[in-house]
Write a protein that holds these residues in place. Structure first.
Motif, short mmCIF file in Angstrom:
data_model
loop_
_atom_site.label_atom_id
_atom_site.label_comp_id
_atom_site.label_asym_id
_atom_site.label_seq_id
_atom_site.Cartn_x
_atom_site.Cartn_y
_atom_site.Cartn_z
N ILE A 1 11.47 48.04 -44.32
CA ILE A 1 11.65 46.75 -44.97
C ILE A 1 13.13 46.39 -44.89
CG2 ILE A 1 11.86 47.84 -47.25
CD1 ILE A 1 10.50 45.29 -48.41
N GLU A 2 13.39 45.13 -44.55
CA GLU A 2 14.76 44.64 -44.47
C GLU A 2 14.86 43.36 -45.30
OE1 GLU A 2 15.74 43.91 -40.37
OE2 GLU A 2 15.73 46.05 -39.88
N THR A 3 15.96 43.24 -46.02
CA THR A 3 16.25 42.03 -46.78
C THR A 3 17.55 41.46 -46.25
OG1 THR A 3 15.25 43.00 -48.76
CG2 THR A 3 16.69 41.11 -49.10
N LYS B 1 17.07 34.36 -49.62
CA LYS B 1 16.87 35.61 -48.90
C LYS B 1 15.53 35.61 -48.18
CE LYS B 1 19.48 38.35 -52.21
NZ LYS B 1 19.39 39.45 -53.17
N ILE C 1 12.65 38.51 -46.26
CA ILE C 1 12.21 39.89 -46.18
C ILE C 1 11.46 40.08 -44.87
CG2 ILE C 1 10.77 41.70 -47.25
CD1 ILE C 1 12.95 40.78 -49.13
N HIS D 1 11.82 35.72 -49.86
CA HIS D 1 12.08 36.68 -50.93
C HIS D 1 11.38 36.25 -52.23
CE1 HIS D 1 14.36 38.64 -54.18
NE2 HIS D 1 14.56 39.62 -53.30
N VAL E 1 9.87 42.70 -55.07
CA VAL E 1 10.52 43.26 -53.88
C VAL E 1 10.96 44.71 -54.14
CG1 VAL E 1 12.46 43.03 -52.28
CG2 VAL E 1 11.18 41.00 -53.00
N GLU F 1 9.72 47.86 -51.94
CA GLU F 1 10.65 48.77 -51.25
C GLU F 1 10.41 50.22 -51.67
OE1 GLU F 1 14.42 47.05 -52.30
OE2 GLU F 1 14.52 45.94 -50.41
#
Length: 87
Positions: A3-5, A13, A15, A62, A71, A75
């Motif tokens: 997972i990347e934010t 933002k 995700i 986001h 979130v 994560e």
């Protein structure tokens, strides 16, 4: 699954959920099953190569994910599933 934010504008933002396209993992299936069962849909889905690795990517806002699952929870859940899968 990774997972990347990232921030695209001040206070905005995105995700990314990255799934190895060549690896059929239980954590990926579990997360995807949960998302589908709860009507959580990606804004976009696409494939991308990174460092020689092909990924299937799900792109979310986001706020959308925060309102539906949280979130931080997502994560933590992904990290827990990945650690269990590697044992």
């Amino acid at each position: 699954m990774k997972i990347e934010t990232f921030e695209i504008a001040s206070g905005e933002k995105r995700i990314l959920l990255l799934m190895d396209s060549k690896r059929d993992s239980s954590p990926d299936k579990e997360v995807l099953t949960y998302l589908k069962a709860n009507g959580i849909e990606a804004k976009k889905e696409y494939s991308e190569e990174r460092d020689g690795q092909e990924y299937n990517i799900m792109y979310f806002g986001h706020c959308y994910l925060e309102d539906r699952i949280g979130v931080d929870f997502l994560e933590g859940w992904i990290q827990e599933l990945e650690s269990l899968d590697s044992e």
